[in-house]
Enzyme design. Structure first.
Site: not given
Ligand code: FAD
Ligand code: NAP
Ligand code: SF4
Length: 701
Positions: A79, A185, A235, A274, A360, A365, A429, A447, A589, A604
């Site tokens: 953008g 968005e 969009r 949000e 992908c 990350q 290995d 995952k 801890r 989150w």
């Protein structure tokens, strides 16, 4: 013989179709817009990378040039703000003057030189802006910015419209093939559309016909200013995923208005920033939102509107892309992160080599998380992404014999990059398969994409000629005769030294995830880092199929419905998770929120998922001992309130320490091994760091 470097040889017989053409006939079909043709149905979706900011756009040019060389049909930039008020943050990339347009030439020339097409995204952030000059329809602070925007006067609204139009004119001047008007968005335009963020009573607020006036005016005036032969993409937020978001009839009304009022292409936006529903994370099923665009396509067809529609979100393989197009969900697919991961995605599909695509894994990350940390984006599986000018794999001038010990992500990357450059590489290995810890990550529900990463790395070993030696635990003495030794032996679990940890009810995360050891009904997990969270997810899931592979179950879990049934596409009764397979307590801890160190844009989601699975999260504990009763914990420096957590199994996820004894032995014998990944440093290690470090080492070896 052809002597001209610019004349392509003319084949005597028709060229055979590229192998991908039959497999992906919808995806690779050209799209005729009348005045121009896009060579296939792949739109590289807009993604902020950090390369947009600043005056020098040469790195952005190199980044997009590689994607154009990789045959992407139409690239959309990250953008650019049309004015200062629209900045995402102070001094964000802006296109408002002829001087700025000149600076963009390097980008458009690079893409055109590689045979591509590129559109500039015009992004006005409205109340999402992270600066004090933010403006919005009403003076309402968003939950994701500390700045309260100024409410625009009617003249202020006019100024923003003029800024959008001017930005498009400058984009044309800069050589772009078009622009994308960001209307989704939850950004500025979206804020005008929603009754919860637009409280105006003038001509720009009130009923929907007034609230939608802003995008309609922008498109009409923009089209007039840029002429008919310039691509305008709009969009459109097809499902807001926020309470009080748009209703379906409103979305359709706007969709038809923009499609007939200036836009050549209508792109899909999913969810406001949000929204508390994941929309692109790895646990989101592939093509999870194609059905929304499909609904709009039916509306367009019924109204006789032929404007192409683009679908988006979690489309990351040519097969999925082809399927959504074949199913009639859209006319194009938008892929953003998949093209960070592999610049040659489309080319490989064309050549029928989809199994060679670096997929992908939707981890966020190195891309989105970096943006939120004000760092240049990259990609976990492709550290060259956005670093094309700086991380270059040049052929070697003198071939060396290189030993790499450890075939986790670090060792695999180092070995394959070194071999690709021309070295003779031997990769060892101790395990019977490549992948190291990725083999544990891939079994965690949500995952599953890690399987793709392992598939790609295996093909890289094959293609680069790395000599792979599995089932070989290497010692220093085995490494004589190599010019370079890379130690990528990873980590081992930290010993937390808790009294009673040799009790039969105690397991490590490796016992659970790799060896599938039986686990009881009530579980205490010691350690709430990434692995503690993953183990909790794995154990609460039990034998239920992963919702990532089951779209209806995933939608029910997150409370997503048809926006025709409820405003914003949210079920009024909220999310509904399947009951947990086990009763899990997750402990740490430190005081404070569990999972605070998880990914910025995904933490989150992990916390919410575990809450839905009724996982008890306990912080600030001391581990006193483990016994038949369970786990005894106390609280605070004075070790107060000793409490037994009744459990059948305790799983240790107390972090990791480097496994570098091999490196030490080599050093003691006078060698100078290179250490990478976990073998170098276990603290805050992840696959992103392991791969990046390995690639950089192998690039200079
Ligand atoms: P490793 O992956 O540990 O590989 C080391 C390899 O060396 C192993 O295959 C081992 O067999 C071999 N080896 C050791 N000693 C010898 C020897 N003497 N001879 C021969 N071979 C030897 N990271 C992320 O970025 N994102 C995630 O979502 C994520 N999820 C995870 C989930 C789980 C459940 C786990 C366990 C880890 C996760 N990680 C994740 C962390 C990531 O997997 C590690 O950071 C990464 O694998 C470290 O890479 P490495 O190559 O340094 O070591
Ligand atoms: P970690 O993130 O460092 O977490 C270790 C946990 O163990 C912490 O909760 C820590 O909290 C606790 N701990 C540390 N020392 C302890 C001790 N002596 N006794 C008891 N508890 C102790 O490590 P991890 O969970 O093992 O993960 C390893 C790496 O893999 C991490 O760096 C992580 O980034 C990566 N990973 C990433 C993801 C991802 O989704 N991105 C997923 C999995 C793993 P207290 O010290 O407060 O008790
Ligand atoms: Fe995809 Fe992860 Fe790379 Fe981002 S960092 S592009 S999500 S693999």
């Amino acid at each position: 013989m052809y002597s001209s470097a610019t004349t392509a040889p003319v084949p005597f017989a028709p060229m055979p179709p590229a192998p991908g053409a039959a497999l992906y006939s919808h995806l690779l079909a050209p799209l005729d817009l009348g005045f121009t043709t896009i060579k296939n149905r792949v739109l590289m979706g807009s993604m902020h990378t950090g390369l947009e900011d600043g005056r020098d756009l040469s790195r952005m040019a190199a980044y997009f040039r590689e994607r154009a060389e990789g045959d992407v049909g139409l690239i959309v930039t990250g953008g650019f703000a049309p004015n200062i008020a629209g900045w995402a943050k102070p001094f964000a990339g802006t296109l408002a003057t002829s001087g700025a347009a000149k600076r963009h030439r390097v980008v458009t020339d690079a893409v055109h030189g590689a045979g591509g097409k590129i559109a500039l995204q015009i992004l006005h952030t409205g109340r999402y802006a992270y600066h004090p000059l933010a403006v919005a329809p009403s003076r309402l602070q968003s939950p994701i910015s500390p700045f309260t925007p100024f409410a625009l006067s009617a003249r202020g609204v006019e100024r923003q419209i003029r800024a959008f139009v001017n930005c498009a004119v400058k984009a044309r001047e800069a050589g772009y093939d078009g622009v994308e008007v960001m209307g989704s968005e939850g950004y500025f335009i979206n804020q005008f559309l929603s009754q919860t963020t637009n409280l105006r009573t003038d001509a720009w607020g009130g009923d929907y016909s007034h609230r939608m006036r802003l995008p309609v005016e922008i498109l009409a005036r923009m089209r007039e200013a840029v002429g008919p032969d310039f691509i305008i993409i709009y969009r459109l937020s097809m499902i807001d995923l926020v309470p009080g978001g748009s209703a379906w009839d409103e979305i359709v009304t706007l969709g038809k208005a923009v499609a007939t009022g200036g836009a050549n292409i209508v792109n899909t936006g999913i969810g406001w920033h949000e929204a508390r529903v994941p929309t692109i994370a790895t646990s989101v099923p592939r093509a999870a939102f194609a059905w929304v665009t499909q609904k709009m396509k039916a509306e367009f067809a019924a109204a006789g509107i032929a404007t192409p529609l683009v679908t988006s979100n979690r489309i990351n393989t040519p097969e999925v892309a082809e399927q959504v197009l074949a199913d009639g969900c859209a006319d194009m697919v938008s892929m953003a992160r998949p093209l960070l991961a592999d610049a040659a995605f489309v080319k490989k599909a064309v050549e029928g080599r989809a199994d060679r695509i670096n997929t992908c894994i939707a981890c966020n990350q190195a891309c989105l998380d970096h943006v939120f940390q004000n760092k240049t984006s990259s990609c976990l599986v492709n550290p060259r992404a956005c670093h094309e000018t700086e991380l270059v794999y040049r052929p070697v001038s003198s071939r060396k014999r290189v030993a790499v010990v450890g075939a986790g992500p670090a060792g695999l990357t180092a070995a394959t990059v070194a071999a690709e450059r021309g070295h003779e590489v031997h990769l060892f290995d101790a395990a019977p398969a490549i992948g190291g810890q990725l083999n544990m990550a891939k079994v965690v529900p949500g995952k599953e994409e890690f399987h793709e990463m392992l598939r790609y790395l295996a093909t890289r070993v094959e293609d680069t000629g790395v000599q792979l030696h599995l089932n070989q635990r290497v010692q220093a003495a085995d490494l004589a005769g190599f010019d370079e030794v890379i130690v990528a032996t990873g980590v081992e679990p930290r010993d937390p030294k808790i009294p009673g940890q040799d009790h039969p009810k105690v397991l490590s995360y490796i016992d659970v995830l790799r060896h599938g050891r039986p686990v009881g009904e009530r579980v205490a997990i010691i350690g709430a880092g990434g692995i503690g969270f993953d183990v909790a997810e794995f154990l609460t899931h039990g034998d239920h199929p992963s919702t990532t592979l089951d779209l209806p179950a995933w939608k029910a879990e997150w409370g997503i419905t048809d926006p025709a049934a409820a405003r914003g596409g949210l079920v009024p009764t909220g999310p509904r998770a399947t009951p947990p397979a086990r009763q899990v307590t997750l402990l740490q801890r430190k005081k404070g929120k569990l999972g605070a160190g998880l990914g910025k844009t995904t933490g989150w989601i992990h916390r919410t998922t575990l809450k839905m699975k009724e996982v008890q999260m306990v912080s600030g504990v001391n581990y006193e001992r483990i016994a038949d009763e369970g786990l005894l914990v106390s609280y605070g420096d004075k070790r107060e309130d000793p409490t037994w957590i009744a459990c059948d199994t305790v799983v240790l996820c107390a972090g990791q320490v480097p496994l570098f004894s091999l490196a030490q032995d080599l050093e003691a014998a006078g060698h100078k091994p290179h250490r990478i990944g976990g073998a170098l440093e276990a603290g805050e290690l992840d696959a992103k760091r392991a791969i990046d470090q390995a690639a950089r080492l192998a690039a200079r070896l």
